[in-house]
Scaffold this active site. Sequence first.
Site, PDB file in Angstrom:
ATOM      1  N   GLY A 292      17.213  -1.436  -2.836  1.00 17.71           N
ATOM      2  CA  GLY A 292      18.039  -2.579  -3.216  1.00 17.71           C
ATOM      3  C   GLY A 292      17.241  -3.861  -3.209  1.00 17.71           C
TER       4      GLY A 292
ATOM      5  CB  ALA B 156      13.295  -3.065  -1.262  1.00 11.65           C
ATOM      6  CB  SER B 157      12.552  -6.742  -4.039  1.00 15.55           C
ATOM      7  OG  SER B 157      12.804  -8.029  -4.559  1.00 15.55           O
ATOM      8  N   GLY B 158      11.185  -5.675  -6.189  1.00 12.90           N
ATOM      9  CA  GLY B 158      10.391  -5.251  -7.331  1.00 12.90           C
ATOM     10  C   GLY B 158      10.223  -3.750  -7.409  1.00 12.90           C
TER      11      GLY B 158
END
Length: 733
Positions: free
Chosen positions: A473, A451-453
């Site tokens: 995501g 997720a994210s990074g």
Amino acid sequence: MLGAQLRSTRVGATARRARGVPVVHRPLVVLRATDEESGKAVTVVDEKPAEAAEAASNGSGNGAPANGNGNGTAAPATLAINPSDLELTWSEPSGGDKFWTSFKLAFALPWRRFKKGSVLAIKLEGEISDQSKGWLDPGTSIPQLCEALHKAALDPRVTGLAIEVAPLALGYAKLQEIRRYITLFRQSGKFTVAFMKQGGEKEYYLASACQEIYAPPTASLSLRGFAVGGTFLRGVLDKVGVEPQVQRIGAYKSAGDQLLRRTMAAEQREQLQCILDDTYADWVATVAAARGKSEQEVRDLLDAGVYDTAQLAQGGWLDGLKYEDELIDDLKQRTAPGDKPEKPLRRVALRKYQAVSPTAFGLRKGKKRVVVLRTAGAILGKATSASSASITPDSLIPKLRALAKDKSVAAVVLRVDSPGGDALASDLMWREVKKLAEKKPVIASMADVAASGGYYIAMACSKIVAEPLTVTGSIGVVTGKFNLGELYAKVGYTKELISRGRFAELLADNRAFNSEEARLFEEAARHAYESFRNKAAESRGMSVDAMQEVAQGRVWTGKQALQIGLVDALGGVHAAVTLAKQAAGLAADEKVAVVEVGRARSSPLALLQGGAIASLLGAQASGAPAASPAALLGLVLAPLLAASPSASATASSLVSAVLGAQLSTAVASSLGATAATAAAEAVSVGALSSPFGVTLAAEPESIVVTAAGSAAAVTAAGVTAGAASSCDSFLDE
């Protein structure tokens, strides 16, 4: 204006979903059709690079076919993928293969030998790393465990599998990967037995992959359902005089809510409910299929709150109640019925079995190589001693460049298990993955969380494979600073700054932003978000508007991500390797050498001292003042929260999150060792541990646990993850 704009976008998307209208339209990216000859469902995946897709959408391209391999040749427009081809299934070895396996095993080295008719004995508990471990490291890892199960399925000396499942500290995506290989072992025709002394939903989920499940009559089994939530510290911060000034871009980016809010936001509640629903539905369906029950019967089991193991056995949820010695006697009868009762059980421990060469079974053999490059942990700009699990440009980029130059490597599978972290580090690694993908196929495989990074890195790959319960995501940005002026006044701490330049004191912690600084801070965060979102749109072949619909910091399960176009397929590493072979133009039945790269980082000194966390707590920061701000904040919070150990741990985590520094001895003594450990773990996460830089991180509490613990979307109620059994296992030799 920003909040209103994002909320308006979210409501519009939700309304369209309610009317049954798809939010994202990706022509030629993921198409489902029926093969006219076989009648099977197939998926057509667009192989056109993102740059060409963008050119086609904006009219700037000339219509010429683009390539993704950097050699100037046209890449195929589409690649037909049958989802069943991605499944890991048992294939009976030929007579010749069996002969050569037996021949090689007959001449195996002494430490790789054991008696025929043995049981592969495995105990699974606590954290199971997604990266291979060395001999000095305790426990096992996902790749080593899965390979051992694959080898044992082919090994004529192994007649069965016995697993003791103790409390676990890992997410459901990794459990799905392990279950896949237990199922493969069962398909070989050998027996599988699980034994549980204590556990909850997560442990039973894994045990249900075995044909039989046993427990002692006094076992502590808790099957009560699932819960997810969040804690909010704004009230505590207000009491002690700490003002969080957190800038988050994305209506769902709730990583800063723990500090900013007193209650859960509607957006956070929405996404957590969706993740909870998927986890609950998968657990119910999986257990029902494994135990031959209807889904309603499984739901009724959870709602009944059964705690009596006799009742579980009567209901068919356990195959019997047996103590360890009774189960050992039963296994003896299966493996060597002619042996005398006093003879020990024929078994081989996992640690010993890992030394058996996979080449004896035709594994890791082939002229072409597919490299599985594993990455795990928080994304940091530079590795620190605070965490043994981290992903940094210094560690990953050289490996990516070496793989790009290695002509023997046909394709790469990039395994990602990360909640995110530093934005700059994520972007640097994204660039290198993208450059590698221009030379050879790179397929992303997501573990518990990407997720994210973590998603930032994965989206540079040609295709993305996720488990149904992977948390992914979180395309959003959170950054901030803390105004400690009121706190400093309360404790008599004074800090004065002399500066030159309008924004030189932008990150000053003794006062709040002025209007100009607040504007600059928001603009910088928005710029970082738009860069992330636009690159995600480019990488996934989507328009910016379409990506905006599914970004905004929202987390999704892998199953949901497939539906909205953030991933391309569901499955584990095997599925990713299969896609990598296809993308490299290799035949489906062609053997390739699958090479694992990326070991879990270990420290012999840390092992001797009780781990990296313990060594961190025992060290005083070099040059730190005797009365540091961390110590002052700890001393103020301790009297307020001393009555509750959990609150004390939260306070200590706050100290670390606010100041981003190692704990001083004053904080450790005022809050206690347990709270200090919690704070050290908070340092290792990276979420807001560098509060003045842009952070790409999923929610550190509600969605993912720290890298020092486990990555999990939902916590099962009632059982503490990672708690080790106090009794010796019957599997121990």
